[in-house]
Write an enzyme that holds these catalytic residues in place. Structure first.
Site, PDB file in Angstrom:
ATOM      1  N   CYS A   2       0.795  -1.125   0.001  1.00  0.00           N
ATOM      2  CA  CYS A   2      -0.045  -0.024  -0.102  1.00  0.00           C
ATOM      3  C   CYS A   2       0.776   1.346  -0.041  1.00  0.00           C
ATOM      4  O   CYS A   2       1.939   1.281   0.607  1.00  0.00           O
ATOM      5  CB  CYS A   2      -0.857   0.011   1.400  1.00  0.00           C
ATOM      6  SG  CYS A   2      -2.190  -1.202   1.331  1.00  0.00           S
ATOM      7  N   ARG A  27       3.850  -0.326  -4.725  1.00  0.00           N
ATOM      8  CA  ARG A  27       3.666  -0.853  -3.238  1.00  0.00           C
ATOM      9  C   ARG A  27       2.398  -1.676  -3.373  1.00  0.00           C
ATOM     10  O   ARG A  27       1.963  -2.213  -2.200  1.00  0.00           O
ATOM     11  CB  ARG A  27       3.893   0.276  -2.325  1.00  0.00           C
ATOM     12  CG  ARG A  27       4.852   0.980  -2.475  1.00  0.00           C
ATOM     13  CD  ARG A  27       4.995   2.321  -1.284  1.00  0.00           C
ATOM     14  NE  ARG A  27       4.742   1.532  -0.163  1.00  0.00           N
ATOM     15  CZ  ARG A  27       5.526   1.413   0.852  1.00  0.00           C
ATOM     16  NH1 ARG A  27       7.006   1.620   0.513  1.00  0.00           N
ATOM     17  NH2 ARG A  27       5.376   0.883   2.061  1.00  0.00           N
ATOM     18  N   TRP A  75      -2.781  -2.785  -1.688  1.00  0.00           N
ATOM     19  CA  TRP A  75      -2.438  -4.291  -1.838  1.00  0.00           C
ATOM     20  C   TRP A  75      -3.397  -4.945  -0.942  1.00  0.00           C
ATOM     21  O   TRP A  75      -3.081  -4.931   0.419  1.00  0.00           O
ATOM     22  CB  TRP A  75      -0.980  -4.389  -1.605  1.00  0.00           C
ATOM     23  CG  TRP A  75      -0.521  -5.858  -2.166  1.00  0.00           C
ATOM     24  CD1 TRP A  75      -0.382  -6.316  -3.277  1.00  0.00           C
ATOM     25  CD2 TRP A  75      -0.609  -7.034  -1.232  1.00  0.00           C
ATOM     26  NE1 TRP A  75       0.141  -7.625  -3.061  1.00  0.00           N
ATOM     27  CE2 TRP A  75       0.097  -8.048  -1.803  1.00  0.00           C
ATOM     28  CE3 TRP A  75      -0.628  -7.231   0.329  1.00  0.00           C
ATOM     29  CZ2 TRP A  75       0.171  -9.424  -1.306  1.00  0.00           C
ATOM     30  CZ3 TRP A  75      -0.595  -8.398   0.992  1.00  0.00           C
ATOM     31  CH2 TRP A  75      -0.178  -9.637   0.192  1.00  0.00           C
ATOM     32  N   ASN A 101      -1.955   2.053   5.696  1.00  0.00           N
ATOM     33  CA  ASN A 101      -1.049   0.846   5.320  1.00  0.00           C
ATOM     34  C   ASN A 101      -0.708   0.143   6.326  1.00  0.00           C
ATOM     35  O   ASN A 101      -0.198   0.647   7.469  1.00  0.00           O
ATOM     36  CB  ASN A 101       0.205   1.452   4.539  1.00  0.00           C
ATOM     37  CG  ASN A 101       1.274   0.677   4.318  1.00  0.00           C
ATOM     38  OD1 ASN A 101       1.175  -0.797   4.426  1.00  0.00           O
ATOM     39  ND2 ASN A 101       2.517   1.054   3.992  1.00  0.00           N
ATOM     40  N   GLY A 102      -0.815  -1.205   6.282  1.00  0.00           N
ATOM     41  CA  GLY A 102      -0.642  -2.062   7.535  1.00  0.00           C
ATOM     42  C   GLY A 102      -1.765  -2.971   8.163  1.00  0.00           C
ATOM     43  O   GLY A 102      -2.711  -3.206   7.121  1.00  0.00           O
ATOM     44  N   GLU A 487      17.465 -17.876  -8.194  1.00  0.00           N
ATOM     45  CA  GLU A 487      16.986 -16.452  -8.526  1.00  0.00           C
ATOM     46  C   GLU A 487      16.508 -16.513  -9.718  1.00  0.00           C
ATOM     47  O   GLU A 487      15.462 -15.583 -10.117  1.00  0.00           O
ATOM     48  CB  GLU A 487      18.130 -15.609  -8.257  1.00  0.00           C
ATOM     49  CG  GLU A 487      17.845 -14.046  -8.706  1.00  0.00           C
ATOM     50  CD  GLU A 487      16.899 -13.258  -7.810  1.00  0.00           C
ATOM     51  OE1 GLU A 487      16.303 -13.868  -6.910  1.00  0.00           O
ATOM     52  OE2 GLU A 487      16.483 -12.429  -8.282  1.00  0.00           O
ATOM     53  N   LYS A 491      12.781 -15.282 -10.796  1.00  0.00           N
ATOM     54  CA  LYS A 491      12.447 -13.903 -11.665  1.00  0.00           C
ATOM     55  C   LYS A 491      11.337 -14.391 -12.918  1.00  0.00           C
ATOM     56  O   LYS A 491      10.704 -13.678 -13.102  1.00  0.00           O
ATOM     57  CB  LYS A 491      13.805 -13.577 -12.440  1.00  0.00           C
ATOM     58  CG  LYS A 491      14.692 -12.716 -11.723  1.00  0.00           C
ATOM     59  CD  LYS A 491      14.364 -11.368 -11.254  1.00  0.00           C
ATOM     60  CE  LYS A 491      13.588 -11.250  -9.890  1.00  0.00           C
ATOM     61  NZ  LYS A 491      14.529 -11.207  -8.517  1.00  0.00           N
ATOM     62  N   GLU A 494       7.662 -15.009 -11.481  1.00  0.00           N
ATOM     63  CA  GLU A 494       7.000 -13.965 -10.762  1.00  0.00           C
ATOM     64  C   GLU A 494       6.715 -12.977 -11.848  1.00  0.00           C
ATOM     65  O   GLU A 494       5.449 -12.195 -11.427  1.00  0.00           O
ATOM     66  CB  GLU A 494       7.815 -13.355  -9.527  1.00  0.00           C
ATOM     67  CG  GLU A 494       8.787 -12.415 -10.039  1.00  0.00           C
ATOM     68  CD  GLU A 494       9.620 -11.852  -8.921  1.00  0.00           C
ATOM     69  OE1 GLU A 494       9.231 -11.257  -7.860  1.00  0.00           O
ATOM     70  OE2 GLU A 494      11.037 -11.563  -8.760  1.00  0.00           O
ATOM     71  N   HIS A 510      17.384 -36.584  -8.230  1.00  0.00           N
ATOM     72  CA  HIS A 510      16.793 -37.198  -7.160  1.00  0.00           C
ATOM     73  C   HIS A 510      15.283 -36.832  -7.271  1.00  0.00           C
ATOM     74  O   HIS A 510      14.476 -36.666  -6.123  1.00  0.00           O
ATOM     75  CB  HIS A 510      17.393 -36.435  -5.682  1.00  0.00           C
ATOM     76  CG  HIS A 510      18.795 -37.068  -5.525  1.00  0.00           C
ATOM     77  ND1 HIS A 510      19.200 -38.469  -5.201  1.00  0.00           N
ATOM     78  CD2 HIS A 510      19.769 -36.433  -5.753  1.00  0.00           C
ATOM     79  CE1 HIS A 510      20.384 -38.476  -5.083  1.00  0.00           C
ATOM     80  NE2 HIS A 510      20.746 -37.369  -5.336  1.00  0.00           N
ATOM     81  N   LYS A 609       5.755  -4.481  -3.899  1.00  0.00           N
ATOM     82  CA  LYS A 609       7.588  -4.401  -3.722  1.00  0.00           C
ATOM     83  C   LYS A 609       7.696  -4.556  -2.177  1.00  0.00           C
ATOM     84  O   LYS A 609       8.752  -5.056  -1.852  1.00  0.00           O
ATOM     85  CB  LYS A 609       7.605  -3.023  -4.161  1.00  0.00           C
ATOM     86  CG  LYS A 609       9.082  -2.739  -4.228  1.00  0.00           C
ATOM     87  CD  LYS A 609       9.652  -3.245  -5.300  1.00  0.00           C
ATOM     88  CE  LYS A 609      11.259  -3.056  -5.248  1.00  0.00           C
ATOM     89  NZ  LYS A 609      12.087  -4.226  -6.276  1.00  0.00           N
TER      90      LYS A 609
HETATM   91  C1  F6R Z   1      11.403 -10.861  -5.759  1.00  0.00           C
HETATM   92  C2  F6R Z   1      11.550  -9.863  -4.728  1.00  0.00           C
HETATM   93  C3  F6R Z   1      11.116 -10.518  -3.576  1.00  0.00           C
HETATM   94  C4  F6R Z   1      11.839  -9.640  -2.381  1.00  0.00           C
HETATM   95  C5  F6R Z   1      11.384 -10.145  -1.008  1.00  0.00           C
HETATM   96  C6  F6R Z   1      12.108  -9.299   0.161  1.00  0.00           C
HETATM   97  O1  F6R Z   1      12.188 -10.487  -7.065  1.00  0.00           O
HETATM   98  O2  F6R Z   1      11.622  -8.798  -4.982  1.00  0.00           O
HETATM   99  O3  F6R Z   1      11.253 -11.646  -3.264  1.00  0.00           O
HETATM  100  O4  F6R Z   1      13.443  -9.936  -2.450  1.00  0.00           O
HETATM  101  O5  F6R Z   1       9.909  -9.693  -0.840  1.00  0.00           O
HETATM  102  O6  F6R Z   1      12.018  -8.170   0.118  1.00  0.00           O
HETATM  103  P1  F6R Z   1      13.088  -7.069   0.589  1.00  0.00           P
HETATM  104  O7  F6R Z   1      14.569  -7.479   0.044  1.00  0.00           O
HETATM  105  O8  F6R Z   1      12.764  -5.696   0.447  1.00  0.00           O
HETATM  106  O9  F6R Z   1      13.151  -7.471   2.247  1.00  0.00           O
END
Ligand code: F6R
Length: 614
Positions: A2, A27, A75, A101-102, A487, A491, A494, A510, A609
């Protein structure tokens, strides 16, 4: 999660709020809303399911005037994304509105009490309950709105960044924070409020970061007043914002994610600047200097993080064990906090987070702190909650990361963790001077090597086009490149919604090998190093089952080229630094696949984010 904005001053609030919401849309983006009080004293609220642009369409032609207002991009936590559940929310009389937000954890009990007192609710949100509570207190105790906010916040359990607008007081905004971030911008006869500085930077560089359990009363023409929720006055500490406007704009790129991928030569360099001098053989992260003895004596390092940051933590496990010979455990913050983990006072806990606001990571920090461990934060957002909750740490200097999928933050985290491991190794004497020097020179060359990888964009785009319709994908790596496989898979899934899994290459036999057929692309990081031959055997195992191999190899490699369907060559470097380069083609590949599939790359579905809820 949010985004919230607020404005009070002499300009029209609506355009400022909408621009701010667009900047904060990363956000949360399932619904948005604004409220303004016009010159005649009427409060106009517009809210809509969907993007900020849907809200703009909806508000077209309506009365959007007024020089005080608040805005929100959501969100969803409590209640599905729809028009009614969108913020702002009204109090019982409709005179107060609030954005939040929260999460209010005890909202159900409060709602029950208020219902008995005759309150009726329109939405399923916890936010609406809180604004009803504030009004209930205001009326029953005959208080001013600001005071009622203080009293109400003492009754709730949970996290909040909120702003209240009172129709009967068009000259005041009331803001409060606990657990979720909030910044107040101080301009000439005008004030801005936002979840982060991006909506503010264009108007003023003077900002105040609210601390937990603080309430700001922002009155037109007066200085901002800060109090704790226990009603104690707090002096105002105005800081200068370091952010530049260009850093939060797309700068000609089609998406923030692409811009951020391309920024990596610079962000990697920035994360090393002033900390590394290969010629003089110096590595120094100022943030950990005072704690170096603790590192030296630590019997163990625990790394806590989530998502991509957790992957950076896995790379750090290999780095600290290899360079500094300290055992490392890498923990998902969410698991760690709900176990009964064994933590010793001489443990070093490294918390990694781009946003610095991730709720699980913050809670894990508090747990480790309560057991006496030393907390070292590695974060990107300056002034965010995690650095403030840590004993010490180092910022990553990647610059604002707006695309929801983390890219440049990951490489910056790995750089800082590499520097940290090298600094500790030097102090402990666990690495030969010649190797130490060689690594410093190698590190300095990484930005140029990333540039070389970026030049292969056309080839990567071509590969993306071939596999864009895949339903599944497997990513394999070994040793230092195993976290890169994880990773790469994250990517892809997501942002393109293709199911992808990352595996240590040797684990394939396995279980996952059963999935391999001619429709399965297998991305393998097969760079030169001690595991090379073993990975080559894994590639052969995939080929024997007709899987398609897309291999990331060291420049000049011949063996893998002979067996893979496609190869992407990356410059040679020390095995321990390969993740910094090898991740880049996988980021680009996911980006292109997602664009080709028509996905919203910067704002993938269901994600946000900054994950400020557990
Ligand atoms: C993936 C991504 C998330 C963040 C995770 C942690 O691309 O961005 O998996 O890495 O939500 O977020 P931070 O780093 O802000 O604690």
């Amino acid at each position: 999660m949010c985004g919230i904005v607020g404005y009070i001053g002499n300009r029209e609030a609506y355009p400022i709020l909408m621009k701010g919401l667009q900047r904060l849309e990363y956000r949360g983006y399932d619904s948005a809303g604004v409220a303004m009080i016009n010159a005649a004293g009427a409060m106009n609220v517009f809210k809509k399911k969907g993007k900020v642009s849907d809200l703009a369409d909806f508000a077209k032609g309506q009365d959007i005037t007024g020089n005080i207002g608040i805005g929100h991009t959501r969100w969803a936590t409590h209640g599905e994304p729809n028009d009614v559940n969108s913020h702002p929310h009204y109090s019982q009389s409709g005179d107060l509105v609030m954005i939040h937000n929260g999460i209010i954890e005890n909202y159900a009990a409060i709602k029950e009490g208020l219902t008995k007192r005759g309150h009726t609710f329109q939405s399923q949100t916890d936010t609406e309950v809180l604004i009803h509570l504030i009004e209930d207190i205001k009326k029953s105790e005959n208080m001013k709105t600001g005071h009622a906010v203080l009293v109400a916040l003492n009754q709730i359990i949970g996290a909040y960044a909120l702003v209240v607008l009172d129709k009967n007081d068009p000259n005041t905004l009331i803001a409060a924070k606990k657990g979720s971030p909030m910044v107040i911008g101080i301009g000439e006869d005008e004030f801005f409020i936002a979840s982060d500085a991006s909506p503010i930077v264009e108007y003023t560089k003077n900002v105040v970061y609210l601390n937990d359990e603080q309430v700001a009363i922002i009155r037109r023409g007066e200085e901002v007043k800060l109090r704790t929720i226990k009603d104690k006055e707090i002096p105002l500490y105005v800081q200068e914002l370091e952010m530049e406007l260009e850093a939060i704009e797309k700068g000609g790129y089609e998406h923030f994610m692409l811009k951020e991928i391309y920024e990596q030569p610079r962000s990697v360099k920035d994360s090393m600047r002033g900390r590394l001098n290969a010629e003089k053989g110096i590595v120094q992260l100022g943030g950990i200097v005072d704690h170096i003895a603790k590192f030296k004596n630590a019997k163990r390092i625990i790394i806590i993080a989530c998502g991509t940051s957790w992957h950076a933590g896995l790379v750090a496990e290999y780095l600290f064990e290899e360079y500094a010979r300290i055992p490392v455990e890498v923990e998902y913050a969410s698991e760690f906090r709900y176990r009964n983990p064994i933590i010793y006072p001489d443990d070093i806990v490294i918390a990694i987070s781009q946003s610095g606001e991730t709720a699980d990571t913050l809670a894990a920090i508090e747990l480790a702190k309560s057991k006496g461990a030393t907390i070292i934060g590695v974060c990107n957002v300056v002034g965010s909650s995690i650095p403030r909750a840590s004993h010490a740490g180092s910022y990553t200097h990647a610059g604002p990361e707006i695309g929801v999928a983390s890219t440049k933050a990951f490489t910056a985290q790995v750089v800082v963790l590499t520097l940290m491991a090298l600094q500790v190794a030097k102090e402990k004497g666990t690495m030969a001077e010649s190797k130490f020097r060689q690594l410093l020179y190698e590190l300095e060359s990484i930005p140029t090597k990333i540039e070389d990888v970026l030049k292969q964009n056309d080839l990567i785009k071509h590969i993306a086009d071939i596999y864009k319709n895949a339903e599944n994908a497997l990513y394999l790596g070994r040793g230092f490149t195993f976290p890169v496989a994880l990773e790469g898979a994250l990517k892809l899934k997501e942002i393109s919604y293709i199911h992808a899994e990352g595996y240590p290459a040797a684990e394939m036999k396995h279980g996952p090998i059963a999935l391999i057929d001619e429709a399965m692309p297998v991305f393998v990081i097969a760079t030169k190093g001690p595991n090379y031959e073993k990975v080559v055997s894994n590639i052969q195992e995939v080929k024997a089952r007709k899987g398609k191999i897309i291999a990331v190899v060291t420049s000049g490699d011949k063996d893998v080229k002979g067996m893979a369907d496609h190869v992407i060559e990356i410059p040679e470097t020390d095995e321990s630094l390969v993740p910094l380069i090898a991740v880049v083609p996988l980021q680009l590949l996911s980006y292109h696949v997602a664009v080709m599939r028509g996905c919203n790359v910067d704002q993938p579905r269901n994600l946000a984010k900054s994950v400020t809820v557990e």
